[in-house]
Design an enzyme around this catalytic site. Structure first.
Site, mmCIF file in Angstrom:
data_model
loop_
_atom_site.group_PDB
_atom_site.id
_atom_site.type_symbol
_atom_site.label_atom_id
_atom_site.label_comp_id
_atom_site.label_asym_id
_atom_site.label_seq_id
_atom_site.Cartn_x
_atom_site.Cartn_y
_atom_site.Cartn_z
ATOM 1 N N THR A 436 -53.318 31.711 -34.631
ATOM 2 C CA THR A 436 -54.185 31.257 -33.544
ATOM 3 C C THR A 436 -53.553 31.410 -32.174
ATOM 4 O O THR A 436 -54.253 31.640 -31.193
ATOM 5 C CB THR A 436 -54.597 29.787 -33.765
ATOM 6 O OG1 THR A 436 -53.420 28.979 -33.862
ATOM 7 C CG2 THR A 436 -55.412 29.645 -35.030
ATOM 8 N N CYS A 437 -52.233 31.264 -32.072
ATOM 9 C CA CYS A 437 -51.580 31.430 -30.765
ATOM 10 C C CYS A 437 -51.737 32.854 -30.247
ATOM 11 O O CYS A 437 -51.780 33.083 -29.043
ATOM 12 C CB CYS A 437 -50.094 31.078 -30.861
ATOM 13 S SG CYS A 437 -49.773 29.314 -30.777
#
Length: 471
Positions: A436-437
């Site tokens: 997700t980052c």
């Protein structure tokens, strides 16, 4: 569980009532209001902050907005937000770009401040999770522009993806309600009414518990970190929240803004040319209960507007003041008060907030063949498999409902807010995972049929409420 500089726990009783720290008795201490930059005694600053910015002289307000720092005054050792940072956001034509400039500059100025820490235990019951969120956002004397670090206990996830996930969770709870029992129901909703016409609840226990001030902090904090606005509010409520006049708000009222269906029906009788005896009785009883004149043959239009204003705006006046106070505490008020064109971004319409398949597809960077790749040829996925799996993903997105699209984005990037530069990679693995980052979705290369791909991806999406794997 939340922590600011040091970890501590909070019971539900403390969640509902957290008084401000008492005066230490070191003489009459004063603080500077971050909105108007005037000095006030600490014991009256809280009241002043709830009304500051309303009716402020424009020239004075402009001067206050151009200040970059305030003089240090004696008082508690608490970080204070600057009124604003520069004129760049004020002069930017594009409202979304103005929001981004304001966020970046405000966060940059507070980058070295003690960070805020919010920890959510994935093994807690829903009531405990909601209690942790409420405890965090009910903290007093907090610099909400300080760096934020969120943690999910029981999940390996780290980084900005976790922050997005937790802020998304908080905003969703604000819409649907918190699992806390305040003596009446198990699910406590702060807003009521139908889509696009939601208004703050008039329940006294919510006002007395300062939960609307907490709601304002949630909305401002999410916005400050690039997250969701709060969609679906009634237009007149947004007008009052953003500093508009009562007359302007009242002129935009419709019957749909009245959340009480009985009151809505009764007030609607005044739209009839002639009232029956029963309708006259119902309207008269409502007028007398609110100390308003009874209906006559000539005052239907006027009385309709007065009853509707009382049913909607009068009953939520205090909750709106609390929400506005919470917004100001997050530091975004200079932007809100100086840029009316950002109001639809902070408080969007739900119909404009809906995802669609083509918009999602247009924001994806699809895998491209790399002739000069340094990747080990033994680990490289054949191009035909990459094409097959990415084709499955495209079909999945095209057939997905808005809810499934929201779940997909939350799994992919941490929240449901559409982001540009979404990445897809086809790899040798067993199940779909998300970084997700890095806004990256990793899909296994072993799928031969769309049915199996769909089954596994839906299974992955079902995990978003309890964590989301790698970040």
């Amino acid at each position: 569980m939340w922590r600011n500089e040091s970890e501590s726990g909070t019971s539900l009783d403390e969640v509902i009532e957290q008084p401000n720290p008492p005066n230490t008795g070191m003489g009459e201490l004063s603080e500077v209001c971050p909105i108007c930059l005037e000095s006030y005694p600490i014991d009256v600053l809280s009241f002043h902050a709830s009304t500051c910015g309303e009716g402020m002289d424009p020239a004075h307000h402009s001067d206050a907005a151009s200040m970059t720092r305030t003089e240090e005054m004696p008082g508690p050792s608490v970080q204070r937000l600057p009124a604003t940072v520069s004129a760049a956001w004020a002069n930017e034509v594009d409202p979304r770009k103005a929001c981004q400039l304001f966020r970046e500059e405000l966060l940059e100025r507070n980058y070295e401040c003690p960070r805020l820490f919010l920890s959510i235990d994935l093994f807690d019951a829903e009531e405990e999770t909601d209690s942790s969120l409420i405890s965090f956002f009910k903290m007093n004397n907090v610099n909400w522009a300080a760096p934020l670090k969120c943690r999910l206990r029981g999940d390996a996830a780290v980084g900005q993806g976790v922050n997005r996930h937790v802020l998304s969770m908080a905003m969703q709870k604000l819409k649907t309600g918190f699992s806390i029992n305040l003596g009446c129901v198990a699910l406590t909703s702060l807003f009521e009414g139908e889509m696009e016409h939601r208004v703050p609840s008039a329940a006294a226990v919510l006002r007395e518990s300062n939960l609307f001030e907490m709601a304002g902090r949630m909305i401002g904090h999410s916005f400050l970190h690039g997250g969701f606005g709060f969609s679906g509010l009634s237009v007149p409520v947004v007008t009052l929240l953003t500093g508009g006049s009562t007359d302007t708000a009242a002129s935009a009222l419709t019957l749909l803004d009245c959340p009480d269906l009985d009151h809505r029906e009764t007030i609607g009788f005044l739209k009839n040319t002639q009232l029956t005896a029963q309708e006259t009785t119902s309207v008269t009883d409502l007028c007398l209960s609110w100390d308003l004149p009874v209906p006559t043959s000539t005052n239907h239009d006027w009385l309709f507007q007065e009853l509707l204003s009382h049913a909607v705006l009068h009953r939520v006046r205090q909750p709106i003041k609390q929400i506005r106070k919470g917004l100001k505490e997050t530091g975004i008020w200079p932007l809100v008060s100086n840029r009316p064109d950002v109001h639809p971004i902070l408080f969007p319409r739900e119909k404009n907030d809906e995802l669609n398949s083509q918009t999602v597809i247009q924001n994806i960077h699809w895998p491209q063949p790399k002739s000069d790749s340094d990747e080990d040829e033994d680990d490289a996925v054949p191009l035909e498999k990459v094409g097959l799996v990415t084709g499955f993903l495209r079909q999945f997105i095209e057939e997905a409902s808005p809810k499934v699209l929201r779940d997909l984005l939350k799994f992919w990037v941490g929240w449901e807010l559409l982001t540009t530069n979404l990445e897809v990679e086809v790899v040798t693995s067993k199940y779909p995972v998300a970084l997700t980052c890095f806004l990256k979705l990793k899909l296994p290369s072993h799928y031969q049929t769309y049915e199996k791909f769909h089954q596994d991806l839906m299974m992955a999406l079902s995990s978003i409420s309890s964590g989301f794997g790698l970040v």
